[in-house]
Design a protein around this motif. Structure first.
Motif, PDB file in Angstrom:
ATOM      1  N   GLN A 490       7.561 -32.055 -40.370  1.00 18.17           N
ATOM      2  CA  GLN A 490       7.356 -32.200 -41.817  1.00 18.17           C
ATOM      3  C   GLN A 490       8.223 -31.177 -42.540  1.00 18.17           C
ATOM      4  OE1 GLN A 490       3.133 -31.716 -42.051  1.00 18.17           O
ATOM      5  NE2 GLN A 490       2.690 -33.704 -41.144  1.00 18.17           N
ATOM      6  N   ASP A 491       9.510 -31.491 -42.608  1.00 15.37           N
ATOM      7  CA  ASP A 491      10.471 -30.521 -43.107  1.00 15.37           C
ATOM      8  C   ASP A 491      11.699 -31.256 -43.645  1.00 15.37           C
ATOM      9  OD1 ASP A 491      11.551 -28.074 -43.706  1.00 15.37           O
ATOM     10  OD2 ASP A 491      11.213 -27.229 -41.717  1.00 15.37           O
ATOM     11  N   VAL A 492      12.669 -30.505 -44.133  1.00 17.03           N
ATOM     12  CA  VAL A 492      13.892 -31.065 -44.697  1.00 17.03           C
ATOM     13  C   VAL A 492      15.037 -30.770 -43.744  1.00 17.03           C
ATOM     14  CG1 VAL A 492      15.422 -31.157 -46.696  1.00 17.03           C
ATOM     15  CG2 VAL A 492      13.002 -30.618 -47.010  1.00 17.03           C
ATOM     16  N   TYR A 493      15.807 -31.800 -43.393  1.00 14.00           N
ATOM     17  CA  TYR A 493      16.877 -31.682 -42.411  1.00 14.00           C
ATOM     18  C   TYR A 493      18.214 -32.105 -43.018  1.00 14.00           C
ATOM     19  CZ  TYR A 493      13.154 -31.479 -38.885  1.00 14.00           C
ATOM     20  OH  TYR A 493      12.058 -31.125 -38.147  1.00 14.00           O
ATOM     21  N   LEU A 494      19.282 -31.612 -42.399  1.00 15.05           N
ATOM     22  CA  LEU A 494      20.612 -32.121 -42.691  1.00 15.05           C
ATOM     23  C   LEU A 494      20.957 -33.236 -41.712  1.00 15.05           C
ATOM     24  CD1 LEU A 494      22.762 -28.923 -43.366  1.00 15.05           C
ATOM     25  CD2 LEU A 494      21.931 -30.575 -45.032  1.00 15.05           C
ATOM     26  N   LEU A 495      21.799 -34.159 -42.150  1.00 15.99           N
ATOM     27  CA  LEU A 495      22.303 -35.185 -41.249  1.00 15.99           C
ATOM     28  C   LEU A 495      23.140 -34.507 -40.160  1.00 15.99           C
ATOM     29  CD1 LEU A 495      22.273 -38.353 -41.223  1.00 15.99           C
ATOM     30  CD2 LEU A 495      24.591 -38.229 -42.143  1.00 15.99           C
ATOM     31  N   PRO A 496      22.936 -34.856 -38.889  1.00 18.48           N
ATOM     32  CA  PRO A 496      23.732 -34.243 -37.825  1.00 18.48           C
ATOM     33  C   PRO A 496      25.232 -34.360 -38.091  1.00 18.48           C
ATOM     34  CG  PRO A 496      21.937 -35.511 -36.877  1.00 18.48           C
ATOM     35  CD  PRO A 496      21.925 -35.793 -38.351  1.00 18.48           C
ATOM     36  N   LYS A 497      25.974 -33.311 -37.776  1.00 17.53           N
ATOM     37  CA  LYS A 497      27.409 -33.260 -38.043  1.00 17.53           C
ATOM     38  C   LYS A 497      28.152 -34.419 -37.372  1.00 17.53           C
ATOM     39  CE  LYS A 497      29.265 -30.501 -39.965  1.00 17.53           C
ATOM     40  NZ  LYS A 497      29.871 -29.239 -39.549  1.00 17.53           N
ATOM     41  N   LYS A 498      27.676 -34.847 -36.212  1.00 18.26           N
ATOM     42  CA  LYS A 498      28.305 -35.959 -35.500  1.00 18.26           C
ATOM     43  C   LYS A 498      28.333 -37.209 -36.366  1.00 18.26           C
ATOM     44  CE  LYS A 498      29.768 -37.866 -31.531  1.00 18.26           C
ATOM     45  NZ  LYS A 498      30.968 -37.457 -30.800  1.00 18.26           N
ATOM     46  N   MET A 499      27.263 -37.420 -37.132  1.00 19.47           N
ATOM     47  CA  MET A 499      27.209 -38.600 -37.989  1.00 19.47           C
ATOM     48  C   MET A 499      28.128 -38.444 -39.196  1.00 19.47           C
ATOM     49  SD  MET A 499      23.203 -39.644 -37.904  1.00 19.47           S
ATOM     50  CE  MET A 499      22.246 -39.363 -36.436  1.00 19.47           C
ATOM     51  N   ASP A 500      28.218 -37.222 -39.722  1.00 18.22           N
ATOM     52  CA  ASP A 500      29.162 -36.960 -40.803  1.00 18.22           C
ATOM     53  C   ASP A 500      30.580 -37.332 -40.364  1.00 18.22           C
ATOM     54  OD1 ASP A 500      28.337 -36.190 -43.321  1.00 18.22           O
ATOM     55  OD2 ASP A 500      27.968 -34.125 -42.767  1.00 18.22           O
ATOM     56  N   GLU A 501      30.944 -36.913 -39.171  1.00 18.36           N
ATOM     57  CA  GLU A 501      32.275 -37.221 -38.657  1.00 18.36           C
ATOM     58  C   GLU A 501      32.451 -38.720 -38.439  1.00 18.36           C
ATOM     59  OE1 GLU A 501      32.984 -32.990 -36.277  1.00 18.36           O
ATOM     60  OE2 GLU A 501      32.585 -34.832 -35.152  1.00 18.36           O
ATOM     61  N   TYR A 502      31.383 -39.365 -37.982  1.00 23.62           N
ATOM     62  CA  TYR A 502      31.452 -40.813 -37.755  1.00 23.62           C
ATOM     63  C   TYR A 502      31.689 -41.565 -39.051  1.00 23.62           C
ATOM     64  CZ  TYR A 502      29.976 -45.485 -36.289  1.00 23.62           C
ATOM     65  OH  TYR A 502      29.931 -46.829 -36.045  1.00 23.62           O
ATOM     66  N   VAL A 503      30.981 -41.184 -40.109  1.00 22.24           N
ATOM     67  CA  VAL A 503      31.170 -41.826 -41.415  1.00 22.24           C
ATOM     68  C   VAL A 503      32.608 -41.661 -41.879  1.00 22.24           C
ATOM     69  CG1 VAL A 503      30.528 -41.745 -43.853  1.00 22.24           C
ATOM     70  CG2 VAL A 503      28.749 -41.620 -42.096  1.00 22.24           C
ATOM     71  N   SER A 504      33.154 -40.480 -41.713  1.00 21.71           N
ATOM     72  CA  SER A 504      34.546 -40.253 -42.120  1.00 21.71           C
ATOM     73  C   SER A 504      35.498 -41.108 -41.302  1.00 21.71           C
ATOM     74  CB  SER A 504      34.906 -38.773 -41.950  1.00 21.71           C
ATOM     75  OG  SER A 504      34.130 -37.967 -42.807  1.00 21.71           O
TER      76      SER A 504
END
Length: 541
Positions: A490-504
């Motif tokens: 029950q917390d706030v997370y960032l999107l994993p960096k791997k997914m950031d790279e995938y979107v790019s």
């Protein structure tokens, strides 16, 4: 693969929920728009900082494409996706032209301006161009549909959304549906809704509660109707600004507790999520996509660099050369705005509370000052902070005749409008989204979009940039829905960096961009996987 770490926005911990944030209304908000409401309704009937964030099995299958992107076989153009029906063709036409319906009377609903025959006729006339437009303007979502559609990673998911309802959002909604989700949608801004798109989505079976020019009461009524469905309980929330999350949390606490996750894309909404988490009131996991690199750099920096000029030109027809401008805030939005304004010859000043951002502005050749010091001299005041009461009555009183005031932040809280809605000041509506506030001595100050978001109210924003944001949102929803129990607390997370790279990576083929592949020896030397992630979470792009 390098292990991803959860990041908490510790700098946000001391931010409190706004005291004047509206409480849920248990009654209809007035009678002024009851006919519009009826028609709209009928048309749509605490974690530690080092916790690892893993990627779900469904996403790993999608991310296999990341390793294949370096092969010559993946460098070709994306095949066009055929149009399925008139609804998609209409949305495509809006996407191509960045269509934005201007209503002469904002008190009327979209059903009085757009009919089925109107949008079906428009759809038929553009049927041959639809697939091409989808693939070129929002390529990543089209690729995501192809690579994951067969597996339906959102099968059975019920997504309730509150974002700008534009052609680009419609492509996201269609993508979520193609991946198996059911959607219901409301608008996060009373001015940015494209009525033809809202009508087309409703006609295609997606319940939509929104029209351009809603009142404040209508805004909350639409959000309530979007959530309050007897036979429909959401699994996921996609929010822009936190209004939908706040409404469900306050008025429907039992529904809120059953939600699998929240995806929030605005700095305002993220502040509220962190505050709920700090107070121990966030009972579901939330994904902060606002601080994802793809969102920060593309939607905030690159998008605002282009769209701020478009919005100001359309609203005021101003010439920027030689104008004195003060930009409040030098975050990503402020940086993009300053770059664009300086390029056209404006003399730019910046106000900042953060010494790091202030030093960046100094190194970029921009004077850092306070609003009290500069407000008498400037021709334009632009807020980009995400904060509250940045421009107040004291500043308005000191502005010179003809000064333009506008907001590039998400919410209208940055400009204290209540202080200028007084008996001694006269308001004159001079053109769409432009009001003159007139002082007793005849001085006029131009307020744009009633203090709301300039670039989506007064002008459209580039579809390609929104493709980056929409794909990030889709990835976050997929991850939260498919994550095994216990992965996210029950917390706030960032999107994993791997997914950031995938979107790019999904957007690179449109530029015929070819990535260099690390050798095994180089990857070992750097201590990373040759397939990413390539930067640590603390890296600042």
């Amino acid at each position: 693969m390098a292990e991803e770490k959860n990041q908490r926005g510790d700098s946000c911990e001391d931010r409190a929920l706004p005291d004047d944030y509206p409480e849920p209304c248990l009654e209809d908000g007035g009678e002024a728009h009851e006919d519009v409401r009826e028609n709209a309704s009928a048309a749509t009937e605490g974690s530690s900082s080092d916790r690892a964030v893993k990627v779900s099995p469904d996403l790993l299958q999608m991310l296999e494409a990341l390793e294949k992107r370096r092969s010559h076989q993946t460098r070709g153009q994306v095949e066009p996706e055929a149009s399925e029906d008139g609804t998609r063709e209409l949305i495509t036409e809006a996407l191509r032209t960045n269509m934005q319906i201007q209503l002469t009377d904002q008190q009327q609903g979209f059903n009085k301006h757009v009919t089925k025959s109107d949008h079906r006729s428009l759809s038929r006339s553009n049927s041959q161009r639809s697939a091409e437009s989808f693939s070129s303007d929002m390529p990543a979502l089209m690729i995501l549909r192809k690579r994951t559609g067969g597996e339906k990673p959102l099968a059975g998911a019920k997504v309730v959304g509150c974002t700008h309802i534009t052609a680009q959002t419609a492509v996201l909604i269609e993508t979520l549906a193609a991946l198996g989700a059911q959607c219901r949608w409301a608008a996060c801004n009373i001015f940015s809704t494209q009525n033809a798109v809202a009508a087309a989505l409703a006609d295609g079976g997606t319940p939509v509660f929104a029209w351009k020019g809603e009142s404040e009461d209508d805004f909350w009524w639409c959000i309530d109707r979007c959530v309050a469905a007897d036979t429909w309980t959401p699994d996921l929330i996609l929010d822009d600004g936190g209004d939908l999350t706040h409404w469900i949390y306050k008025k429907y606490p039992n529904v809120f507790k059953k939600v699998r996750g929240i995806v929030e894309e605005s700095v305002t909404g993220v502040y509220r999520l962190y505050q709920l988490s700090k107070e121990g009131k966030l009972c579901v996991p939330a994904m902060n996509v606002n601080d994802s690199v793809t969102k920060q750099k593309f939607d905030n920096l690159y998008c605002c660099k282009e769209s701020i000029l478009d919005g100001l030109k359309r609203a005021t027809e101003i010439m920027f050369g030689g104008k004195q401008v003060v930009v409040c805030g030098y975050g990503e939005v402020g940086k993009g705005s300053c770059i664009a304004l300086k390029a056209l010859g404006a003399v730019v000043n910046v106000t900042e509370v953060d010494p790091i951002c202030a030093l960046q502005a100094c190194m970029d050749g921009i004077r850092v000052t306070t609003l009290n010091e500069i407000v008498r001299q400037v021709d334009m005041v632009i807020t980009c902070t995400g904060s509250k009461n940045v421009v107040v009555r004291e500043h308005f009183d000191q502005m010179k005749n003809g000064c333009i005031v506008c907001n590039m932040g998400h919410s209208n809280t940055e400009i204290d409008l209540a202080s200028v809605r007084t008996a001694e000041l006269k308001w004159q509506h001079v053109r769409p989204h432009v009001d003159h506030i007139i002082w007793p001595d005849g001085k006029r100050v131009a307020l744009l979009a009633e203090g709301r978001l300039l670039n989506l109210t007064c002008s459209p924003v580039p579809s390609f940039v929104l493709s980056v944001t929409a794909t990030t949102q889709a990835m976050a929803l997929i991850e939260l829905y498919n994550a095994p129990k216990g992965r996210y607390k029950q917390d706030v997370y960032l999107l994993p960096k791997k997914m950031d790279e995938y979107v790019s990576s999904l957007h690179l083929p449109i530029f015929d961009a070819h990535l260099t592949e690390l050798t095994d020896d180089q990857a070992k030397y750097l201590g990373i996987s040759k397939h990413g992630p390539f930067k640590a979470n603390y890296y600042r792009y």
